[in-house]
Write a protein that holds these residues in place. Structure first.
Motif, mmCIF file in Angstrom:
data_model
loop_
_atom_site.group_PDB
_atom_site.id
_atom_site.type_symbol
_atom_site.label_atom_id
_atom_site.label_comp_id
_atom_site.label_asym_id
_atom_site.label_seq_id
_atom_site.Cartn_x
_atom_site.Cartn_y
_atom_site.Cartn_z
ATOM 1 N N VAL A 8 20.870 17.014 29.012
ATOM 2 C CA VAL A 8 19.452 16.640 28.986
ATOM 3 C C VAL A 8 18.998 16.426 27.542
ATOM 4 N N GLU A 9 19.418 17.294 26.643
ATOM 5 C CA GLU A 9 19.047 17.143 25.223
ATOM 6 C C GLU A 9 19.614 15.857 24.646
ATOM 7 N N GLN A 24 20.400 13.129 26.302
ATOM 8 C CA GLN A 24 19.701 12.005 26.900
ATOM 9 C C GLN A 24 18.318 11.832 26.275
ATOM 10 N N THR A 25 17.633 12.931 26.050
ATOM 11 C CA THR A 25 16.313 12.860 25.425
ATOM 12 C C THR A 25 16.407 12.283 24.022
ATOM 13 N N ALA A 26 17.405 12.724 23.260
ATOM 14 C CA ALA A 26 17.585 12.204 21.903
ATOM 15 C C ALA A 26 17.901 10.711 21.932
ATOM 16 N N MET A 70 17.038 8.541 24.258
ATOM 17 C CA MET A 70 15.836 7.801 24.644
ATOM 18 C C MET A 70 14.843 7.713 23.491
ATOM 19 N N ARG A 71 14.727 8.789 22.723
ATOM 20 C CA ARG A 71 13.833 8.738 21.565
ATOM 21 C C ARG A 71 14.332 7.732 20.536
ATOM 22 N N SER A 78 13.560 4.299 21.797
ATOM 23 C CA SER A 78 12.122 4.065 21.656
ATOM 24 C C SER A 78 11.764 3.781 20.204
#
Length: 137
Positions: free
Chosen positions: A62-63, A65-67, A69-70, A73
């Motif tokens: 999850v971490e 994937q979040t990184a 996506m950021r 973005s």
């Protein structure tokens, strides 16, 4: 079955008799303080309870994937370079540009109206060809 019995009872029943009666008493119930044994049992249970079972592999995924996506973005919507404090923000810049365009258009319209009025008062045809009209969005 209850309804048929009520219907057979006759017209002596009113609507209030058919309405369900509230199951809770109208007076609030005072709660007693739980005994010490109960409170100690609850505290022991809270201490013995296992913490949440989060799989470290899933948390790491999850971490990541979040990184990712950021980062995507950030690349898709880059932050503008540092702008001086007195510089206009992009929306303010657009508003200022529209105001300048409106001022130029208004000045041209006033000039043409004055020319046409002067030509009418003098009894001469309008000076020059009509100005090309611009359309706006």
């Amino acid at each position: 079955m209850v309804l048929t019995q009520l219907l057979k009872a006759g017209p002596a029943l009113s609507v209030a008799d058919l309405a369900p009666q509230p199951s809770m008493p109208a007076v609030p119930v005072e709660r007693r303080t739980p005994p010490d044994v109960y409170r100690r049992a609850i505290e022991a249970h809270r201490q013995a309870a296992t913490p949440s079972r989060v799989d470290p592999g899933i948390a790491a995924a999850v971490e990541r994937q979040t990184a990712a996506m950021r980062e995507l973005s950030r690349r898709a919507f880059p932050e503008p370079d540092v702008v001086a404090d007195d510089a206009l923000a992009p929306i303010e810049h657009a508003h200022a540009q529209r105001r300048r365009q409106a001022t130029v258009t208004e000045a041209a319209a006033l000039r043409r109206a004055r020319q046409e009025r002067a030509a009418r008062e003098a009894g001469t045809p309008t000076i020059g060809p009509p100005a090309a009209l611009r359309t706006t969005a």
